[in-house]
Every structure is written in structure tokens, then in C-alpha cells.
Scaffold this motif. Structure first.
Motif, PDB file in Angstrom:
ATOM      1  N   LEU A   3      35.265  39.425  41.968  1.00 34.28           N
ATOM      2  CA  LEU A   3      35.911  38.161  42.327  1.00 34.28           C
ATOM      3  C   LEU A   3      37.414  38.404  42.300  1.00 34.28           C
ATOM      4  CD1 LEU A   3      35.824  35.034  42.804  1.00 34.28           C
ATOM      5  CD2 LEU A   3      35.976  34.800  40.314  1.00 34.28           C
ATOM      6  N   SER A   4      38.112  38.121  43.385  1.00 31.22           N
ATOM      7  CA  SER A   4      39.555  38.354  43.445  1.00 31.22           C
ATOM      8  C   SER A   4      40.218  37.207  44.185  1.00 31.22           C
ATOM      9  CB  SER A   4      39.876  39.680  44.128  1.00 31.22           C
ATOM     10  OG  SER A   4      39.427  39.676  45.468  1.00 31.22           O
ATOM     11  N   GLY A   5      41.528  37.072  43.992  1.00 31.80           N
ATOM     12  CA  GLY A   5      42.269  36.028  44.660  1.00 31.80           C
ATOM     13  C   GLY A   5      43.607  35.787  44.005  1.00 31.80           C
ATOM     14  N   GLY A  46      27.732  39.488  46.680  1.00 28.98           N
ATOM     15  CA  GLY A  46      28.695  40.503  47.107  1.00 28.98           C
ATOM     16  C   GLY A  46      30.053  40.104  46.577  1.00 28.98           C
ATOM     17  N   SER A  47      31.066  40.864  46.912  1.00 27.57           N
ATOM     18  CA  SER A  47      32.411  40.551  46.437  1.00 27.57           C
ATOM     19  C   SER A  47      32.902  39.253  47.070  1.00 27.57           C
ATOM     20  CB  SER A  47      33.377  41.687  46.779  1.00 27.57           C
ATOM     21  OG  SER A  47      33.014  42.851  46.062  1.00 27.57           O
ATOM     22  N   VAL A  48      33.629  38.461  46.289  1.00 23.27           N
ATOM     23  CA  VAL A  48      34.088  37.140  46.714  1.00 23.27           C
ATOM     24  C   VAL A  48      35.603  37.044  46.560  1.00 23.27           C
ATOM     25  CG1 VAL A  48      34.007  34.660  46.232  1.00 23.27           C
ATOM     26  CG2 VAL A  48      31.911  36.029  46.089  1.00 23.27           C
ATOM     27  N   LYS A  49      36.276  36.517  47.584  1.00 25.77           N
ATOM     28  CA  LYS A  49      37.704  36.218  47.472  1.00 25.77           C
ATOM     29  C   LYS A  49      37.838  34.717  47.268  1.00 25.77           C
ATOM     30  CE  LYS A  49      42.194  36.711  49.729  1.00 25.77           C
ATOM     31  NZ  LYS A  49      42.596  35.313  49.455  1.00 25.77           N
ATOM     32  N   ASP A 109      39.411  44.323  47.308  1.00 24.62           N
ATOM     33  CA  ASP A 109      39.315  43.332  46.243  1.00 24.62           C
ATOM     34  C   ASP A 109      39.654  43.911  44.884  1.00 24.62           C
ATOM     35  OD1 ASP A 109      37.088  44.891  45.895  1.00 24.62           O
ATOM     36  OD2 ASP A 109      35.635  43.330  46.411  1.00 24.62           O
ATOM     37  N   ARG A 110      39.884  45.234  44.812  1.00 20.23           N
ATOM     38  CA  ARG A 110      40.244  45.865  43.541  1.00 20.23           C
ATOM     39  C   ARG A 110      41.539  46.668  43.605  1.00 20.23           C
ATOM     40  NH1 ARG A 110      34.643  47.826  40.609  1.00 20.23           N
ATOM     41  NH2 ARG A 110      33.485  45.907  40.986  1.00 20.23           N
ATOM     42  N   LEU A 111      42.142  46.740  44.744  1.00 19.12           N
ATOM     43  CA  LEU A 111      43.351  47.554  44.888  1.00 19.12           C
ATOM     44  C   LEU A 111      44.458  46.705  45.502  1.00 19.12           C
ATOM     45  CD1 LEU A 111      44.589  50.362  44.507  1.00 19.12           C
ATOM     46  CD2 LEU A 111      43.825  50.939  46.809  1.00 19.12           C
ATOM     47  N   PHE A 112      45.560  46.535  44.748  1.00 21.33           N
ATOM     48  CA  PHE A 112      46.701  45.712  45.147  1.00 21.33           C
ATOM     49  C   PHE A 112      47.914  46.614  45.316  1.00 21.33           C
ATOM     50  CE2 PHE A 112      50.441  43.155  44.247  1.00 21.33           C
ATOM     51  CZ  PHE A 112      50.209  41.980  44.941  1.00 21.33           C
ATOM     52  N   SER A 113      48.671  46.391  46.377  1.00 21.61           N
ATOM     53  CA  SER A 113      49.847  47.227  46.674  1.00 21.61           C
ATOM     54  C   SER A 113      51.084  46.360  46.807  1.00 21.61           C
ATOM     55  CB  SER A 113      49.614  48.003  47.978  1.00 21.61           C
ATOM     56  OG  SER A 113      50.821  48.553  48.469  1.00 21.61           O
ATOM     57  N   ASN A 114      52.192  46.873  46.302  1.00 15.14           N
ATOM     58  CA  ASN A 114      53.494  46.233  46.510  1.00 15.14           C
ATOM     59  C   ASN A 114      54.509  47.296  46.909  1.00 15.14           C
ATOM     60  OD1 ASN A 114      55.481  43.947  46.227  1.00 15.14           O
ATOM     61  ND2 ASN A 114      56.340  45.388  44.758  1.00 15.14           N
ATOM     62  N   PHE A 164      51.021  50.455  42.911  1.00 16.99           N
ATOM     63  CA  PHE A 164      49.624  50.106  43.121  1.00 16.99           C
ATOM     64  C   PHE A 164      49.021  49.615  41.810  1.00 16.99           C
ATOM     65  CE2 PHE A 164      50.364  53.314  46.420  1.00 16.99           C
ATOM     66  CZ  PHE A 164      49.830  52.686  47.541  1.00 16.99           C
ATOM     67  N   SER A 165      48.109  48.656  41.922  1.00 16.50           N
ATOM     68  CA  SER A 165      47.294  48.216  40.790  1.00 16.50           C
ATOM     69  C   SER A 165      45.843  48.320  41.213  1.00 16.50           C
ATOM     70  CB  SER A 165      47.617  46.765  40.405  1.00 16.50           C
ATOM     71  OG  SER A 165      48.958  46.632  40.016  1.00 16.50           O
ATOM     72  N   PHE A 166      45.050  49.034  40.407  1.00 11.80           N
ATOM     73  CA  PHE A 166      43.644  49.268  40.718  1.00 11.80           C
ATOM     74  C   PHE A 166      42.801  48.743  39.565  1.00 11.80           C
ATOM     75  CE2 PHE A 166      40.031  52.421  40.497  1.00 11.80           C
ATOM     76  CZ  PHE A 166      39.284  51.801  41.493  1.00 11.80           C
ATOM     77  N   TYR A 167      41.782  47.919  39.899  1.00 10.33           N
ATOM     78  CA  TYR A 167      40.965  47.245  38.886  1.00 10.33           C
ATOM     79  C   TYR A 167      39.512  47.708  38.996  1.00 10.33           C
ATOM     80  CZ  TYR A 167      45.032  44.127  39.269  1.00 10.33           C
ATOM     81  OH  TYR A 167      46.307  43.617  39.329  1.00 10.33           O
ATOM     82  N   PRO A 168      39.162  48.882  38.456  1.00  5.83           N
ATOM     83  CA  PRO A 168      37.773  49.354  38.559  1.00  5.83           C
ATOM     84  C   PRO A 168      36.800  48.517  37.741  1.00  5.83           C
ATOM     85  CG  PRO A 168      39.061  50.823  37.183  1.00  5.83           C
ATOM     86  CD  PRO A 168      40.026  49.867  37.791  1.00  5.83           C
ATOM     87  N   SER A 169      37.261  47.913  36.640  1.00  4.93           N
ATOM     88  CA  SER A 169      36.414  47.045  35.824  1.00  4.93           C
ATOM     89  C   SER A 169      37.319  46.135  35.008  1.00  4.93           C
ATOM     90  CB  SER A 169      35.501  47.863  34.910  1.00  4.93           C
ATOM     91  OG  SER A 169      36.248  48.431  33.842  1.00  4.93           O
TER      92      SER A 169
END
Length: 771
Positions: A23-25, A87-90, A341-346, A382-387
Motif C-alpha cells: 500500500l503506497s501513496g 495486489g499492490s494498491v496506491k 510502489d516501493r521505490l521513491f526518487s528525488n 532514492f528510498s526503497f521500502y522492501p518491507s
């Protein structure tokens, strides 16, 4: 770059093969659309939860099927949603302000027990709303003055915006405004900070356990985020004070494509000078102004552009005989991109500069002194959220800095010669990786590594010196040739262990490097203080800091208590030789000494975070020392900012629905100072002889400030106004700003000390409004 690309490809691969649902957003304020930093997204009935990042983005891993998700943020209504995951949800969320919570003054912006569970130590996070009732000089809400009320942070002096952290120097604090470096954070020689409170959304301050994404300073990081602007409707707010006024406008862009914000502030003390009959006074200048602006553009659900900038200037002048102006400028362009949904870039492109100009008209003719420092910076994060138990952060940046030291430009007919000081250039290339990991429920760890390569660049003429400061070698370089590399590895680790649901112990170790150095001989940073880069003679400053602490909450997390101890050792510290020639010196490096430093202490912090009465008590017991072969015969001596005791008591009380009282009491040991040990006479002129460096003390400093705020809000908090009445230094304590020595008028054989006090009691009144 190969290592960096491998990390990126691995992270993207892991994201693709992850088995759990995601779940991301983004979490926002329902009224303004402003992103909420540090909002908590959790799975109901479990310890499974994550905070939003600095752009309001979150990524939460859940099991397949129906899950109840809770969205919460202090001061807002908690939102509970049941979501069926196949499944993955935004899912973007807008939280509404909890009107009932506005009856209390809250000084916490995160989960109630986050201070216990997070491995991060030596850090504070707050918003402008949380400090609006803290009394400050001239009634202006001030971030830097509030920071000085925290344990381990010391004021640079009466009215000064300069501060010292855990025994470090004033130049060892990294101050960022929307990622841009702010070199001089003060207006009117320190009586105001450069940060207009109306334009600031969030402040994150680190004095220990500094994350790997930050570098370039060895004492602290102050990361300030500007508001994005109201995405729902056009709004305005501001204030009118005795000597300064401010106004902010913000609103949505057409077609729901984002928002804008513009905020300005100006003092008008110079207008009162115009009332004087003295032509010298009514033609003088005494003011500052600043401007903040931000544009938030939504491209689509996965891409957003942010443009922000700051410009500020001070102007002081006496008639047509003396003029002094200085200012900062910053510009930041950022691209937020959700890769998955798990990888954010700036991605950020940043420009920052600071300059000053002094113009003097006198018997020796007209001449100007000017100096400038600036940088161009490219960052990728980068921010990566594997769990939910693991977050990776990694990235790199390239920072090119140019320092133009103070040069003297004499006009035609002047009796002084022009002196042009060469520019100095440096390139700082760095990369980092950090892992926030919770291997089991009681243990949390943040560990990382930062690699820095600082390159000394041409062109210019470079010298080497002997111990007496005489030139041994001189060599001129052309172009952007690399003259020297300084490589540094900076390991970082912080860990916390839960003793029970109410207490934990934490420990951290940081190594940091700094390649920009400020040369000053006072505790109050002045705009004319000079900057130098690491060079063939000047090595990077290094610091190793060890911290350990105990943290406990009481009374259902309404009271927070912590005690932290630290030890910091510093290498390649810089000081001046006795009698150093600092201004317009083409061989300034010959006047410098290099040594080491150490500081250690205990910090106590007690905070009440809810209810009608809240606030905090902070106390620091510390020692800060330096050692140079050319000073004090090589023995350790007190640093200028050494203070044994530092106490702050801050209290805010909601007296009624419309009235809030605020007070703070400050006590600290006087600054270390060097008093003359004797005197002698040459050609009928009396000169003082000085012995041990910083072996004496100013008198102890103490002060009480009080304020009262009357506030009336309209329906749904959409409009309102408030009056704030304040007394700075309420019992009129004449604290020493300067102590000097002179011959007694009654007996020239006797030398007497005299004290200069800057402020007595100062009343203030400010009217604030919003609609």
C-alpha cells in the motif's frame, strides 16, 4: 558509479520480486493539500506501521486479503479504512484537522512513543505551530532561537542567531532550506534569523546519530522544509509588529495542477530614522527584507516538480560615510518520481550564495570591501521500502563551491591600495547508503556509510609555508586542474533496544568530515567572517562522536524523559596565530594554526506534550576544549563556547479558549574569555598583555521572557487573527554582551573592567491574521 548502478539495479529487482502486497501513496492536509511529514500509516491491531517521508510519501507492506489501515497525525482526525488487497494498491489520503485538539498546545509531531521506539537519537522534529507561543525577542517566531532552548545547543550570545552544538563551532552546523545550504542564517547581526516562520512547514534537527544522507558539517544538521502552498483555495496570512511586518499568499494552480506560495517580510526601523532632525541620521539605513517562494506542480500521479527560492538582504548605513549590506540567495528545483510502489526518487538541482559589501568614505578616500561564497549542487536520492522492517536510502551528489575572499577596491584618489584576493574552488563528490532495519521487535538499527572525495581545484597561486609562516614554495595553476584529493569514509550507526513498552536505551557513532571553514574570533558570527576551503595547507575537519542514552515515557506517553551522554573528538581544528592579519591578506593561510578539540557532556530533557500546561525542561552539563601547539604552550584550553551549565525552562499554558500564556527562563555559565594579565607602555601608549587563552569567564547569564496570545478563529479554522504581547528580559537583567578594560579616570595606574549590556527589558506586540 558502477557500485551505485549495481545498488540501484538490485533495489529495483528486489522491488519486482517482492511477494507481499504494498500500500503506497501520499498523506495530505484535507484543508490545504499540504503534505504531512511524519504521518503514521499502520495496520490496525499490529506493530506494522511506517511514517511518511519528507514529501508525504509512504509505502506499507501487508498480507493479501482484507486489512484495516489506520492513518494518523498529531492534531488531525485519525482515519481508519478497510482495504481488500489482491495486489499492490496506491491510496492517497487527506486528513482533517481535529478541531477539539486545537484547545491544547501540542509539542509533538510524531507518534506518541516514537522517542522510545526509533533508533534515531539526538534529534528533534517540530512545526511552526508548535513553537508559536514560545516568547522570543521582538515577538517574532524564530526557529533558531527555539533551537537554542534544546539540550546540547548553546546560544551564540544575547540576541544572536548563531548557535553551538555539543561543543562544536558555529560554522560546523549544516543549515538547509529546501535542500539549499544557507551560509549566514541571521538578519540585523543576529537579532532575527533568515527564516520567515510563515513560509516554514517543518524542521528536522540532528545533533547526534546524523543520517548518512547528510554531510559537509561535523556538529549538526538543521533541515528546514518550506510550505508547498494551499492547494484548495486562495489564502493569505501575515503579521504586523513593532519593527517588522510579513505577508504570505498561497493558492492552487489551475486545473488542480498544484499550488504556489509567496511570502515576504520587512523591517521598518529605518522609517523612524527619517523623523530625526539630524541629517546624518535621517539619511541612514537600518533594515532587512526577505522573500520566500515555492511552486508545486503535479505532472501526474507519479511525478511532481517543486521549485523553491529564497532571497534576503540586510542594509545598514550611516549617512554617506559608511554602508554595509549582505544577503543570501537560494534556488532549488526538485523532481519527485515514484518509480514503483516501493521505490521513491528525488532529483535536485540547487544553487546557493552569500555575499557582503562594505563601502567606506573617509579621510583616506573611498573604498569597498566585498566577498562572496556560492555553490552549485546536483543530488540524487532514492528510498526503497522492501518491507515494513527495512528501508534503504542511497544516492549521490556533486557540489562545486567557489569562495571569493574579502578584496579591497580603492577608488581613484584614495590613500589605500586595491587588493584582489584570488578565488578558491573545490568539488565535493559524495555517495551514501543507509539501512533502517528492525531485525526483531525490541531492536532497531540505522546504519550507513558515506564516501566523500573533496578535490582542490585551480586556477590560482598556491603557497606552502614553514612554521614561522614564511613562504617555502609558490606555484601557479591554470584551468580547473585537480591539485589534491581528500578522501574520507564516514560510517554512521544508531541503535535502540526496548527495555519495555515505556523505556529504551540507545547508542550511536558518527564520523563526519567538513571541507568549508569559517574564520571567526567571536562567539557571535558576523557577516564579515571569512570562509576558506580545504586546500594544500588546510585539511578537512574531522569529528568522531559517540553517544549513549536512556529514554522513558510516563503517564500514557504524556511525559517524555531522556538523558544522553556524548563524547566528541575533533581533528584539524583551525585558529589564528596571535596578532594575525586577517583582512585582505593574500597569504591568509600563513596566519592559521591547526589543532584538535574534544567535548563531552550529559544532557537531560523532560517534556510534557499535551494538556493545558505543556513545555519542556532541558539541562546540559558539558565541557569543550581545544589544543594547538602555538597556543597556551600546547596545553588544552577552554573553547570560546565552553559552558559548564546550560538550563532552559519553557512552559505554555492554555488559560482559556482564546488566551495562551508562554514563558521561558534561561540560565547558563558565562562564555570563556581571555582577560589581560598585565600591561605595559610604549611611546606613552598603554598596551595589555594576555596570558592563558580563555582562562576567564563572563558573568553567568540568566533571563526570563513572558508572552500572552489572544486568538480568535473563524468557522472551520479558515480565518482568524491573534494578538501577541511579550516582555523579553522581564526582570531587566543587564547581561554582559561585552567586557573591556580601560585605565581608570581617577587613577591611570589602575586598570578597570567595564561591562556593556545590549538589552534590558523589551516589550513587544504583534498582530497576526489569516483568511
Amino acid at each position: 558509479m558502477k557500485i551505485y548502478l549495481c545498488i540501484l539495479l538490485t533495489a529495483m529487482s528486489l522491488s519486482a520480486i517482492a511477494q507481499r502486497m504494498t500500500l503506497s501513496g501520499t498523506v495530505r492536509d484535507a484543508t490545504t493539500g499540504e503534505t504531512l511529514i511524519g504521518a503514521v500509516v499502520s495496520q490496525q491491531g499490529t506493530s506494522n506501521g511506517v511514517p511518511t517521508n519528507s514529501y508525504g510519501f509512504y509505502s506499507l507492506s501487508v498480507n493479501q486479503g482484507k486489512n484495516t489501515i489506520v492513518f494518523s497525525y498529531v492534531g488531525y482526525k485519525t482515519l481508519v479504512k478497510e482495504i481488500d488487497f489482491n495486489g499492490s494498491v496506491k491510496h492517497d489520503v487527506a486528513l482533517e484537522v481535529d478541531q477539539s485538539s486545537l484547545e491544547e498546545v501540542v509539542v509533538s509531531a510524531s507518534a506518541r512513543n516514537k522517542n522510545i521506539t526509533t533508533p534515531q537519537m539526538g534529534s528533534f522534529k517540530f512545526s511552526i505551530e508548535e513553537i508559536k507561543n514560545v516568547p522570543v525577542l521582538f515577538g517574532e517566531k524564530d526557529l533558531l532561537k527555539t533551537i537554542q532552548l534544546l539540550p546540547g545547543v548553546q546560544s551564540g550570545g544575547e540576541g544572536s542567531a548563531n548557535f553551538f552544538v555539543r561543543g562544536g563551532g558555529g560554522d560546523q552546523n549544516l543549515i538547509l532550506l529546501d535542500e539549499a545550504i544557507v551560509y549566514n542564517a541571521s538578519h540585523l547581526l543576529g537579532f532575527f534569523s533568515t527564516f520567515n516562520s510563515d513560509a516554514v512547514k517543518d524542521v528536522q534537527f540532528y545533533k547526534g546519530g546524523i543520517p548518512s544522507q547528510y554531510g559537509g558539517r561535523i556538529s549538526s544538521v538543521m533541515d528546514i522544509t518550506m510550505v508547498d502552498g494551499n492547494q484548495k483555495k486562495l489564502s493569505a496570512e501575515g503579521g504586523l509588529g513593532l519593527i517588522a511586518s510579513r505577508l504570505k499568499l498561497s493558492g492552487p494552480l489551475p486545473n488542480d495542477r498544484g499550488s504556489f506560495m509567496i511570502s515576504g517580510r520587512r523591517t521598518y526601523a529605518d522609517l523612524f530614522l527619517k523623523l530625526s532632525d539630524d541629517p546624518d541620521i535621517n539619511q541612514s539605513n537600518l533594515f532587512f527584507y526577505d522573500l520566500n517562494a515555492k511552486l508545486n506542480v503535479k505532472i501526474n500521479d507519479r511525478n511532481r516538480l517543486l521549485f523553491s527560492g529564497y532571497f534576503g538582504k540586510d542594509d545598514l548605513g550611516f549617512a554617506d560615510r559608511f554602508g554595509f549590506n549582505w544577503g543570501n540567495s537560494t534556488a532549488t528545483v526538485r523532481w519527485n518520481h515514484i518509480l514503483s510502489d516501493r521505490l521513491f526518487s528525488n532529483t535536485s538541482f540547487i544553487y546557493s550564495t552569500f555575499n557582503y559589501n562594505v563601502g567606506i568614505t573617509g579621510n583616506n578616500g573611498d573604498f569597498d570591501i566585498a566577498s562572496k561564497i556560492g555553490n552549485w549542487n546536483v543530488k540524487q536520492d532514492f528510498s526503497f521500502y522492501p518491507s515494513n522492517r527495512s528501508t534503504w536510502r542511497f544516492g549521490f551528489n556533486a557540489l562545486r563551491q567557489t569562495v571569493s575572499p574579502a578584496s579591497l577596491d580603492a577608488q581613484e584618489g584614495a590613500n589605500v591600495n586595491s587588493i584582489e584576493i584570488e578565488k578558491r574552488n573545490g568539488l565535493d563528490i559524495s555517495a551514501y547508503i543507509s539501512h533502517d532495519w528492525k531485525p526483531w521487535d525490541k531492536l532497531s538499527i540505522i546504519y550507513g556509510l558515506r564516501f566523500v572525495d573533496f578535490m582542490v581545484l585551480g586556477p590560482g597561486t598556491f603557497y606552502s609555508f614553514d612554521n614561522a609562516g614564511e613562504v617555502l614554495n609558490e606555484r601557479a595553476y591554470t584551468g580547473n586542474s585537480v591539485l589534491k584529493h581528500y578522501f574520507n569514509l564516514e560510517p554512521r550507526i544508531s541503535a535502540s533496544y526496548l527495555l519495555n513498552s515505556k523505556s529504551s536505551i540507545k547508542g550511536s557513532y558518527n564520523r563526519l568530515a567538513q571541507n568549508l571553514h569559517q574564520l571567526t574570533n567571536s562567539t557571535s558570527a558576523l557577516p564579515t567572517d571569512q570562509y576558506v576551503l580545504s586546500s594544500l595547507n588546510i585539511k578537512p575537519q574531522l569529528a568522531d562522536q559517540f553517544s549513549i542514552g536512556y529514554f522513558r515515557n510516563f503517564n500514557d506517553n504524556n511525559y517524555e524523559f531522556s538523558v544522553e551522554s556524548y563524547y566528541k573528538k575533533m581533528a584539524n581544528q583551525i585558529d589564528f596565530k596571535t596578532g594575525a592579519d586577517l583582512q585582505a591578506n593574500t597569504r591568509l593561510e600563513a596566519e592559521l594554526l591547526y589543532g584538535r578539540g574534544r567535548s563531552y557532556g550529559l544532557e537531560f530533557f523532560l517534556r510534557k506534550s499535551s494538556g493545558k500546561l505543556n513545555g519542556w525542561v532541558s539541562y546540559t552539563l558539558s565541557k569543550s576544549e581545544r589544543q594547538f601547539d602555538g597556543i597556551n604552550n600546547g596545553t588544552w584550553f577552554n573553547a570560546r563556547q565552553d559552558r559548564t551549565h546550560d538550563l532552559s525552562i519553557v512552559a505554555m499554558y492554555r488559560l482559556a479558549d482564546s488566551w495562551t500564556l508562554g514563558t521561558n527562563f534561561i540560565f547558563n555559565t558565562g562564555n570563556a574569555v581571555t582577560y589581560p594579565a598585565g600591561k605595559y607602555t610604549i611611546s606613552n601608549t598603554t598596551l595589555f598583555y594576555y596570558n592563558e587563552r580563555n582562562a576567564n569567564r563572563f558573568p553567568n547569564y540568566h533571563r526570563l521572557d513572558i508572552s500572552a496570545t489572544y486568538e480568535r478563529l473563524g468557522n472551520n479554522n479558515r480565518y482568524g487573527s491573534s494578538w501577541t504581547f511579550g516582555l523579553y528580559n522581564a526582570y531587566n537583567r543587564r547581561n554582559a554582551y561585552l567586557i573591556d578594560f580601560r585605565e581608570s579616570e581617577l587613577n591611570p595606574a589602575i586598570t578597570e573592567a567595564y561591562k556593556i549590556a545590549l538589552f534590558g527589558i523589551i516589550p513587544s506586540i504583534t498582530w497576526n491574521f489569516k483568511f
